[in-house]
Design a protein around this motif. Structure first.
Motif, mmCIF file in Angstrom:
data_model
loop_
_atom_site.group_PDB
_atom_site.id
_atom_site.type_symbol
_atom_site.label_atom_id
_atom_site.label_comp_id
_atom_site.label_asym_id
_atom_site.label_seq_id
_atom_site.Cartn_x
_atom_site.Cartn_y
_atom_site.Cartn_z
ATOM 1 N N ASP A 1 0.845 -1.212 -0.083
ATOM 2 C CA ASP A 1 0.052 0.179 0.012
ATOM 3 C C ASP A 1 0.892 1.350 -0.024
ATOM 4 O OD1 ASP A 1 -2.181 -1.548 0.052
ATOM 5 O OD2 ASP A 1 -2.309 -1.703 2.399
ATOM 6 N N SER B 1 -2.230 -5.123 0.524
ATOM 7 C CA SER B 1 -3.472 -5.322 0.405
ATOM 8 C C SER B 1 -3.256 -6.679 -0.621
ATOM 9 C CB SER B 1 -3.980 -4.397 -0.294
ATOM 10 O OG SER B 1 -4.461 -3.321 0.291
ATOM 11 N N ARG C 1 -9.086 -8.723 -9.706
ATOM 12 C CA ARG C 1 -10.311 -8.028 -9.177
ATOM 13 C C ARG C 1 -10.349 -8.244 -7.645
ATOM 14 N NH1 ARG C 1 -12.792 -10.750 -13.797
ATOM 15 N NH2 ARG C 1 -13.805 -12.155 -12.168
ATOM 16 N N TYR D 1 -8.149 -5.479 -6.427
ATOM 17 C CA TYR D 1 -8.804 -4.214 -6.602
ATOM 18 C C TYR D 1 -9.800 -3.946 -5.525
ATOM 19 C CZ TYR D 1 -11.422 -0.352 -9.056
ATOM 20 O OH TYR D 1 -12.120 0.635 -9.303
ATOM 21 N N VAL D 2 -10.764 -4.733 -5.104
ATOM 22 C CA VAL D 2 -11.623 -4.694 -4.024
ATOM 23 C C VAL D 2 -11.037 -4.280 -2.880
ATOM 24 C CG1 VAL D 2 -13.338 -5.822 -2.865
ATOM 25 C CG2 VAL D 2 -13.343 -6.106 -5.139
ATOM 26 N N LYS E 1 -8.186 -2.855 -2.166
ATOM 27 C CA LYS E 1 -7.398 -1.508 -2.414
ATOM 28 C C LYS E 1 -8.583 -0.386 -2.054
ATOM 29 C CE LYS E 1 -2.873 -1.798 -3.498
ATOM 30 N NZ LYS E 1 -1.867 -1.308 -2.560
ATOM 31 N N HIS E 2 -9.698 -0.765 -2.809
ATOM 32 C CA HIS E 2 -10.763 0.245 -2.807
ATOM 33 C C HIS E 2 -11.745 0.041 -1.629
ATOM 34 C CE1 HIS E 2 -10.125 2.372 -6.635
ATOM 35 N NE2 HIS E 2 -9.191 1.208 -6.888
ATOM 36 N N GLY E 3 -11.462 -1.005 -0.924
ATOM 37 C CA GLY E 3 -12.054 -0.998 0.539
ATOM 38 C C GLY E 3 -11.273 -0.219 1.489
ATOM 39 N N GLY E 4 -10.466 0.126 1.259
ATOM 40 C CA GLY E 4 -9.617 0.908 2.286
ATOM 41 C C GLY E 4 -8.298 0.580 2.521
ATOM 42 N N ARG E 5 -7.750 -0.537 1.761
ATOM 43 C CA ARG E 5 -6.395 -0.950 1.805
ATOM 44 C C ARG E 5 -6.248 -1.692 3.336
ATOM 45 N NH1 ARG E 5 -5.745 3.478 -1.306
ATOM 46 N NH2 ARG E 5 -4.523 3.163 -3.301
ATOM 47 N N SER F 1 -9.082 -9.865 0.343
ATOM 48 C CA SER F 1 -10.265 -9.599 -0.266
ATOM 49 C C SER F 1 -10.071 -11.087 -1.107
ATOM 50 C CB SER F 1 -10.738 -8.627 -1.193
ATOM 51 O OG SER F 1 -11.902 -8.784 -1.890
#
Length: 551
Positions: free
Chosen positions: A430, A513, A535, A538-539, A541-545, A549
């Motif tokens: 991150d 992540s 993918r 990506y989830v 990363k965009h969920g707060g790192r 996932s």
């Protein structure tokens, strides 16, 4: 497990059953140790001593029994922890700092102790995809400049080693008397010392039963010092300022040479008795050997066995050794494999002609047993080092992008054949750009190396690890369902977040992540599996790192 019919196999079968039963006992006892460790932390002095006595007794039993059932490293670690408990009982008790360290070690031992060893003893029935107990490699550093030695100790600590720094020979010697390390790092110039670091290292190695891996650090870069380092058995030479990631990479290579897998040797010879003798000699030297009596089977043998050395008889019916060597060289995947001719041919011109067509060495029959072992071993060792250098990322020692992607396809095919699930995980550090911008690229390299080393420590040998690009990593976990992969990767995430890095006088930490995909979702091909893992990343990363996932 199929029950055997002959007495020897029956004995081995029964011993295996006992080992598996003991593994089940360990699975019950080790969590109990973790519970007792937590009680130890909350206890008053009197209760603490009683808890230490209970722990010492339980560890003593484990230390005595584990090795008997084939869990040697667990027995050794239990013995070490038993000695720590005994130290607390004989004195005024463990100090707060020592107590916290003891509790942490107990918890790590309880969590990791049996996993990989039990899987290794019974590969057909793996109990968990996690790695065995983490043995922190112990490194002793002899460096009279405190700032250099401490910086090296801290950085190696971030890479997952237990490093200890000593400024003088007397303290270094005293530590060696207490416990031998796994490797030594010694400075050549020791200021006011009566002897150089190399002279001390030479005397030290002579008095040890088994020489230790030795790395030399120095301000000198001349031929004479290099030569002296070689003569005392150094396995690495680094001039100051020392590139610590490079030094750590050399340490890993030293340990890999000590504990590497057996070399794989393919013998192609139509003389069954002679080939059998060669095979017996090489196997006695801990090499894996396959014998091929018909050259026509070369394609299947090379693909299946993946030899690191090929021994070829020159004179065989229907296909000569040099002809077979040229067939092998047609395949680019086998260009790295050394070919050694074995023949009674003594004509130098014919030998040279065979080597010019294809081949790397020519050994004249009869060859002594020791000479055969030495010749094959040296070629295999060189071939493996070259293969590692070509397929591994220079910074991390992990597989390169193309090689780790290839492993995804291999494990997907294996999972489809066996019906056992495999998982793939993508990891990304991150805000890595901020690390480079704030602390410099050297600090960034240290972070990458630390994660690579953590992955190596926490995962099994059968797992494949690769640097996918920049700060992104790819992990392939055979025989591992998604839920187990999630637990393993989340533990790695937590451990990584706990590491502390030092650069430019500042201390900082980093998170990661990860995204996981599994063959349980019936991936059509490796590309689809990688895409699903990407993918999932990506989830995360965009969920707060700083999270894992699952797709």
């Amino acid at each position: 497990m199929v029950e055997p019919s002959n007495p020897t196999s029956e004995l081995q079968y029964q011993l295996q059953l006992l080992s598996e039963k003991f593994a089940e006992r360990l699975a019950q006892e080790l969590p109990e140790l973790a519970s007792k460790a937590r009680l130890l932390q909350a206890a008053d002095h009197a209760a603490q001593l009683q808890q230490l006595r209970d722990l010492r007794d339980q560890l003593h039993k484990l230390a005595g029994a584990a090795g008997t059932f084939g869990f040697a490293s667990i027995g050794q670690r239990a013995h070490e922890l038993e000695q720590q408990a005994l130290h607390g009982l004989e004195g005024p008790g463990l100090k707060d700092q020592d107590l916290q360290a003891f509790i942490l070690q107990l918890q790590q031992f309880a969590a990791q102790g049996v996993q990989s060893e039990s899987a290794h003893k019974s590969p057909a029935r793996p109990k968990t995809p996690a790695k065995a107990e983490t043995h922190l490699r112990r490194i002793y550093i002899l460096e009279d400049e405190a700032s250099i030695g401490e910086s090296m100790r801290l950085t190696l600590g971030n890479f997952g080693y237990h490093a200890e720094h000593f400024s003088c020979i007397a303290d270094f010697d005293a530590a060696l008397q207490r416990r031998l390390p796994d490797a030594l790092i010694i400075d050549v110039n020791l200021g006011d010392a009566e002897q150089t670091g190399l002279a001390y290292a030479a005397a030290l190695q002579q008095r040890l039963e088994q020489p230790l891996p030795l790395l030399v650090i120095t301000t000198e870069d001349d031929f004479a010092t290099h030569l002296e380092a070689v003569r005392v058995g150094a396995m690495g030479y680094f001039t100051k300022p020392v590139d610590i990631p490079q030094l750590e990479n050399r340490l890993e290579r030293c340990f890999a040479q000590q504990q590497g897998e057996p070399y794989r040797v393919l013998i192609v010879d139509d003389d069954h008795d002679l080939a059998s003798r060669y095979s017996l000699i090489l196997r006695s030297a801990n090499m894996l050997v396959e014998v091929l009596e018909s050259p026509s089977g070369i394609f299947a043998a090379m693909s299946r066995f993946n030899p690191e050395v090929v021994l070829l008889d020159v004179n065989m019916p229907d296909c000569t050794g040099p002809e077979l060597a040229q067939i092998i060289r047609f395949n680019d995947d086998w260009l790295r494999v050394p070919i050694i001719y074995l023949s009674a041919e003594t004509d130098i011109n014919r030998q040279m002609n065979a080597l010019i067509k294809a081949g790397d060495d020519f050994v004249t029959k009869p060859i002594g047993d020791n000479a055969l072992i030495t010749t094959v071993f040296s070629r295999a060792q060189r071939a493996r080092l070259l293969s590692i250098a070509l397929s591994r990322d220079s910074l991390t020692g992990l597989l390169k992008h193309a090689d780790i992607k290839e492993q995804v396809g291999i494990e997907l095919e294996r999972a489809q054949r066996s019906g056992k699930p495999a998982s793939v995980a993508m990891l990304d550090i991150d805000f890595f750009k901020k690390v480079n911008d704030s602390y410099g690229h050297v600090a960034g390299d240290n972070v990458i190396r630390a994660l690579a080393n953590l992955l190596r420590q926490r995962l099994r040998r059968v797992d494949s690890l690769g640097r996918y690009g920049g700060e992104e990593f790819l992990v392939v976990l055979p025989d591992c369902p998604a839920d187990q992969a999630l637990r393993i990767l989340d533990e790695i995430r937590q451990r990584f977040a706990e590491l502390h890095f030092i650069a430019s006088g500042s201390e900082f930490s980093v998170t990661l992540s990860a995204g996981i995909a599994s063959t349980e979702q019936h991936a059509l091909d490796a590309g689809e599996l990688l895409e699903r893992a990407d993918r999932a990343l990506y989830v995360a990363k965009h969920g707060g790192r700083n999270q894992v996932s699952q797709s």
